[in-house]
Motif scaffolding. Structure first.
Motif, PDB file in Angstrom:
ATOM      1  N   PRO A  67      69.682 -12.921  23.298  1.00 52.19           N
ATOM      2  CA  PRO A  67      68.917 -13.411  24.472  1.00 52.19           C
ATOM      3  C   PRO A  67      67.416 -13.192  24.325  1.00 52.19           C
ATOM      4  CG  PRO A  67      70.838 -12.160  25.181  1.00 52.19           C
ATOM      5  CD  PRO A  67      70.717 -11.951  23.697  1.00 52.19           C
ATOM      6  N   PHE A  68      67.037 -12.068  23.682  1.00 52.18           N
ATOM      7  CA  PHE A  68      65.608 -11.767  23.509  1.00 52.18           C
ATOM      8  C   PHE A  68      64.977 -12.793  22.553  1.00 52.18           C
ATOM      9  CE2 PHE A  68      61.907  -9.203  23.710  1.00 52.18           C
ATOM     10  CZ  PHE A  68      61.382  -9.078  22.440  1.00 52.18           C
ATOM     11  N   VAL A  69      65.652 -13.055  21.442  1.00 50.36           N
ATOM     12  CA  VAL A  69      65.122 -14.012  20.465  1.00 50.36           C
ATOM     13  C   VAL A  69      65.077 -15.416  21.071  1.00 50.36           C
ATOM     14  CG1 VAL A  69      65.572 -15.123  18.230  1.00 50.36           C
ATOM     15  CG2 VAL A  69      65.845 -12.647  18.481  1.00 50.36           C
ATOM     16  N   LYS A  70      66.111 -15.746  21.833  1.00 48.67           N
ATOM     17  CA  LYS A  70      66.152 -17.069  22.494  1.00 48.67           C
ATOM     18  C   LYS A  70      64.967 -17.228  23.435  1.00 48.67           C
ATOM     19  CE  LYS A  70      69.368 -19.938  25.269  1.00 48.67           C
ATOM     20  NZ  LYS A  70      68.504 -20.129  26.484  1.00 48.67           N
ATOM     21  N   ARG A  71      64.715 -16.206  24.235  1.00 50.09           N
ATOM     22  CA  ARG A  71      63.614 -16.265  25.226  1.00 50.09           C
ATOM     23  C   ARG A  71      62.262 -16.279  24.513  1.00 50.09           C
ATOM     24  NH1 ARG A  71      61.996 -18.934  28.642  1.00 50.09           N
ATOM     25  NH2 ARG A  71      60.882 -18.159  30.481  1.00 50.09           N
ATOM     26  N   LEU A  72      62.173 -15.509  23.436  1.00 51.64           N
ATOM     27  CA  LEU A  72      60.936 -15.455  22.646  1.00 51.64           C
ATOM     28  C   LEU A  72      60.609 -16.838  22.083  1.00 51.64           C
ATOM     29  CD1 LEU A  72      58.704 -13.745  21.372  1.00 51.64           C
ATOM     30  CD2 LEU A  72      60.340 -13.007  19.624  1.00 51.64           C
ATOM     31  N   ARG A  73      61.613 -17.493  21.553  1.00 51.55           N
ATOM     32  CA  ARG A  73      61.420 -18.834  21.014  1.00 51.55           C
ATOM     33  C   ARG A  73      60.973 -19.816  22.118  1.00 51.55           C
ATOM     34  NH1 ARG A  73      59.588 -21.184  16.894  1.00 51.55           N
ATOM     35  NH2 ARG A  73      58.240 -21.664  18.641  1.00 51.55           N
ATOM     36  N   GLU A  74      61.628 -19.735  23.258  1.00 50.00           N
ATOM     37  CA  GLU A  74      61.289 -20.629  24.376  1.00 50.00           C
ATOM     38  C   GLU A  74      59.849 -20.417  24.844  1.00 50.00           C
ATOM     39  OE1 GLU A  74      65.831 -20.733  26.293  1.00 50.00           O
ATOM     40  OE2 GLU A  74      64.241 -19.442  27.136  1.00 50.00           O
ATOM     41  N   LEU A  75      59.470 -19.156  25.023  1.00 46.50           N
ATOM     42  CA  LEU A  75      58.123 -18.857  25.545  1.00 46.50           C
ATOM     43  C   LEU A  75      57.048 -19.252  24.540  1.00 46.50           C
ATOM     44  CD1 LEU A  75      58.907 -15.438  27.247  1.00 46.50           C
ATOM     45  CD2 LEU A  75      58.088 -17.497  28.419  1.00 46.50           C
ATOM     46  N   CYS A  76      57.295 -18.994  23.258  1.00 47.20           N
ATOM     47  CA  CYS A  76      56.297 -19.399  22.245  1.00 47.20           C
ATOM     48  C   CYS A  76      56.122 -20.909  22.269  1.00 47.20           C
ATOM     49  CB  CYS A  76      56.748 -18.949  20.854  1.00 47.20           C
ATOM     50  SG  CYS A  76      56.481 -17.186  20.536  1.00 47.20           S
ATOM     51  N   SER A  77      57.220 -21.637  22.311  1.00 47.10           N
ATOM     52  CA  SER A  77      57.141 -23.109  22.332  1.00 47.10           C
ATOM     53  C   SER A  77      56.441 -23.587  23.593  1.00 47.10           C
ATOM     54  CB  SER A  77      58.545 -23.715  22.258  1.00 47.10           C
ATOM     55  OG  SER A  77      59.188 -23.306  21.063  1.00 47.10           O
ATOM     56  N   GLN A  78      56.784 -22.974  24.709  1.00 46.48           N
ATOM     57  CA  GLN A  78      56.218 -23.396  26.000  1.00 46.48           C
ATOM     58  C   GLN A  78      54.698 -23.198  26.035  1.00 46.48           C
ATOM     59  OE1 GLN A  78      58.150 -21.309  29.258  1.00 46.48           O
ATOM     60  NE2 GLN A  78      56.390 -21.644  30.621  1.00 46.48           N
ATOM     61  N   HIS A  79      54.214 -22.119  25.402  1.00 50.34           N
ATOM     62  CA  HIS A  79      52.788 -21.776  25.505  1.00 50.34           C
ATOM     63  C   HIS A  79      51.993 -22.137  24.249  1.00 50.34           C
ATOM     64  CE1 HIS A  79      52.945 -19.567  29.372  1.00 50.34           C
ATOM     65  NE2 HIS A  79      54.199 -19.318  29.015  1.00 50.34           N
ATOM     66  N   GLY A  80      52.652 -22.720  23.263  1.00 54.68           N
ATOM     67  CA  GLY A  80      51.921 -23.115  22.052  1.00 54.68           C
ATOM     68  C   GLY A  80      51.533 -21.943  21.162  1.00 54.68           C
ATOM     69  N   ALA A  81      52.265 -20.827  21.308  1.00 54.87           N
ATOM     70  CA  ALA A  81      52.044 -19.681  20.402  1.00 54.87           C
ATOM     71  C   ALA A  81      53.026 -19.810  19.240  1.00 54.87           C
ATOM     72  CB  ALA A  81      52.286 -18.370  21.160  1.00 54.87           C
ATOM     73  N   LEU A  82      52.609 -19.348  18.066  1.00 53.25           N
ATOM     74  CA  LEU A  82      53.484 -19.465  16.894  1.00 53.25           C
ATOM     75  C   LEU A  82      54.362 -18.234  16.775  1.00 53.25           C
ATOM     76  CD1 LEU A  82      50.844 -20.951  14.422  1.00 53.25           C
ATOM     77  CD2 LEU A  82      52.698 -22.171  15.595  1.00 53.25           C
ATOM     78  N   LEU A  83      55.645 -18.427  16.552  1.00 48.79           N
ATOM     79  CA  LEU A  83      56.590 -17.326  16.381  1.00 48.79           C
ATOM     80  C   LEU A  83      56.648 -16.968  14.890  1.00 48.79           C
ATOM     81  CD1 LEU A  83      58.722 -15.318  17.261  1.00 48.79           C
ATOM     82  CD2 LEU A  83      60.400 -17.184  17.299  1.00 48.79           C
ATOM     83  N   VAL A  84      56.217 -15.750  14.576  1.00 47.49           N
ATOM     84  CA  VAL A  84      56.180 -15.291  13.187  1.00 47.49           C
ATOM     85  C   VAL A  84      57.320 -14.299  12.946  1.00 47.49           C
ATOM     86  CG1 VAL A  84      54.794 -14.248  11.354  1.00 47.49           C
ATOM     87  CG2 VAL A  84      53.666 -15.511  13.215  1.00 47.49           C
ATOM     88  N   PHE A  85      58.245 -14.681  12.088  1.00 44.57           N
ATOM     89  CA  PHE A  85      59.331 -13.778  11.689  1.00 44.57           C
ATOM     90  C   PHE A  85      58.881 -12.999  10.456  1.00 44.57           C
ATOM     91  CE2 PHE A  85      62.333 -14.352  14.742  1.00 44.57           C
ATOM     92  CZ  PHE A  85      63.664 -14.380  14.366  1.00 44.57           C
ATOM     93  N   ASP A  86      58.706 -11.697  10.636  1.00 44.14           N
ATOM     94  CA  ASP A  86      58.383 -10.855   9.476  1.00 44.14           C
ATOM     95  C   ASP A  86      59.700 -10.520   8.775  1.00 44.14           C
ATOM     96  OD1 ASP A  86      56.545  -7.750   8.882  1.00 44.14           O
ATOM     97  OD2 ASP A  86      57.902  -8.919   7.638  1.00 44.14           O
ATOM     98  N   GLU A  87      59.977 -11.248   7.716  1.00 43.34           N
ATOM     99  CA  GLU A  87      61.233 -11.082   6.970  1.00 43.34           C
ATOM    100  C   GLU A  87      60.983 -10.402   5.627  1.00 43.34           C
ATOM    101  OE1 GLU A  87      64.647 -12.857   7.553  1.00 43.34           O
ATOM    102  OE2 GLU A  87      64.069 -14.677   8.600  1.00 43.34           O
ATOM    103  N   VAL A  88      59.920  -9.614   5.572  1.00 46.78           N
ATOM    104  CA  VAL A  88      59.637  -8.868   4.332  1.00 46.78           C
ATOM    105  C   VAL A  88      60.857  -8.049   3.938  1.00 46.78           C
ATOM    106  CG1 VAL A  88      58.277  -6.968   3.382  1.00 46.78           C
ATOM    107  CG2 VAL A  88      57.139  -8.837   4.579  1.00 46.78           C
ATOM    108  N   MET A  89      61.505  -7.416   4.931  1.00 50.11           N
ATOM    109  CA  MET A  89      62.667  -6.579   4.626  1.00 50.11           C
ATOM    110  C   MET A  89      63.976  -7.372   4.714  1.00 50.11           C
ATOM    111  SD  MET A  89      63.646  -2.892   6.283  1.00 50.11           S
ATOM    112  CE  MET A  89      62.065  -2.126   6.132  1.00 50.11           C
TER     113      MET A  89
END
Ligand code: KE4
Length: 437
Positions: free
Chosen positions: A225-247
């Protein structure tokens, strides 16, 4: 229990000598064992799932260089590729075909990216991703989460300010407050805080950076639910969602954590992805990637500058490419996940038999465990687990030939070289260490 048995005499002497010429005797702080105490082991060599220290002590290795050694140490195909590349030349400062091959291989496995830029460390990749997000959006502010680590770039060495109104404060000396004034730190998995932050700052946010499975808090999953909401809010506000997948990249699944979350959230994709560790196979190599349209902002095409003398280094790309080609083989991640799961199941059973509160989790070849009754969902909950028992257990395992992460706040890593016998030996060592801890 003595945490330094006589078998550490050569490591102790080397540590003493190292501290004369290198601050703290190490080139990266966590290696100094300051979180767990005792003498850091100076490693002489490694092979498969094993490392040998300067005193000749053998360890089953669950650090794997903090993630890169997913195949185990000295995989023949990787070694052959590195030796051939080294003979052809260490570095040219000019483009090479293998950089294209590695870029294509990364893109092949990560549908959310169309182009990548290769760099030399996860820090550099995360720092560059922030600059790119800021350049592409024309915005300055960013959100990160408490307990997540994205390397040591100034803007990311920040702790939560008091409430959502105030932005971050530096966690390190040498970082001027104005450098972190645009960084907002929120609670991991805290949807309410996320909603409030976007309501207050949405139009100013360039990006949100997150470790989707936070290995820098040992092992804490972002809830679906957190990731889902994060994706929605970033899209809604034009912010880029950065997944740090270094690990997590290529470690928890071939397509990284974003592939794991896309199973629960069909069509899920971050905007920018940051990689490191596994894609270098143990050599200095990392990357960041996103859409072609955003990547066009980067020099030499666009106004966002980013560069590196050894970026895409010929020997490092040979190591990374050979590693990715091996782990892309059918069944690799399924087998790795099964081995890792057998490890944490064995540890959990041993803890239960010892009557010790213990909680563990794994995804692919990455795992974590806590001395507590349940899996923490955020940083304060990690802090509330039994750190002293963790440290005693760490030393109990080290004395029994098992090398775990020397800090509560770190994840563990299994390689394809770890055999069922290694897992059984680890669980047997845990039975003894748990009694002593
Ligand atoms: P490097 O600059 O250390 O290559 O990568 C920084 C980084 C970025 N993002 C994530 C999610 C990371 O885990 C890291 C580095 N991880 C640490 C282990 N917690 C490296 C070990 C060390 O600092 O020595």
């Amino acid at each position: 229990m003595s945490i330094d048995s006589p078998s550490t005499s050569r490591s102790a002497a080397l540590f003493e000598r190292a501290q004369q010429s290198i601050p703290g005797g190490v080139n990266s702080p966590v290696r100094a064992f300051r979180a767990v105490g005792g003498t850091p082991r100076f490693i002489a060599r490694a092979e498969g799932p094993y490392m040998w220290d300067a005193d000749g002590q053998k360890y089953i290795d669950y650090i794997g260089s903090w993630g890169p050694m997913i195949l185990g140490h000295g995989h023949p195909a990787v070694l052959e590729a590195v030796l051939k590349a080294a003979h052809d030349g260490f570095s040219f400062g000019a483009p090479t075909e293998r950089e294209i091959e590695l870029a294509e291989e990364i893109i092949r496995h990560v549908p959310s990216i169309e182009q990548v830029r290769l760099v030399s460390s996860g820090t550099e990749a995360a720092m560059s991703a922030i600059r790119l997000a800021r350049g592409a959006t024309g915005r300055s502010k960013l959100i990160k989460f408490e307990g997540c680590y994205h390397g040591h770039a100034d803007a990311l060495l920040v702790k939560a300010g008091s409430g959502l109104a105030t932005f971050g404060h530096p966690t390190s000396a040498g970082v001027p407050p104005e450098v972190v004034q645009h960084t907002l730190v929120l609670g991991y998995n805290d949807i309410e805080q996320l909603e409030a932050a976007f309501a207050q700052h949405g139009p100013e946010l360039a990006c949100v950076m997150i470790e989707p499975i936070a290995g820098n808090m040992n092992f804490v999953r972002a809830s679906v639910p957190f990731v889902k909401r994060l994706r929605e809010l970033c899209s809604q506000h034009g912010a880029l969602l950065v997944f740090d997948e270094v690990m997590t990249g290529f470690r928890v699944a071939l397509g990284g954590a974003q592939q794991v979350y896309a199973r629960a959230l069909p069509g899920f994709r971050p905007d920018i992805s940051v990689f490191g560790k596994v894609i270098g196979g143990g050599m200095p190599l990392a990357a960041f990637g996103t859409s072609r349209q955003i990547m066009q902002q980067l020099a030499p095409l666009g106004p966002v500058y980013q560069a590196g003398t050894l970026s895409g280094n010929p020997v490092a790309t040979a190591c990374g490419l050979a590693t990715l080609r091996e782990i892309a083989k059918p069944g690799f991640h399924e087998a790795l996940a099964a081995t890792t799961r057998s490890l944490i199941d064995g540890l959990s059973t041993a803890a239960h038999e010892a009557g010790v509160p213990f909680a563990a989790d794994s995804e692919g070849g990455m795992f974590g465990f806590f001395f507590g009754s349940e899996l923490p969902q955020n940083y304060p909950a990690v802090l509330a687990t039994d750190k002293e028992r963790f440290n005693r257990f760490f030393h109990g395992m080290l004395e029994r030939g098992v090398y775990l992460a020397p800090a509560l706040y770190e994840a563990g890593f299994v390689s394809a070289a770890h055999s069922p016998a290694d897992i059984a030996a680890t669980v047997q060592a845990a039975r003894g260490a748990l009694r002593a801890a």
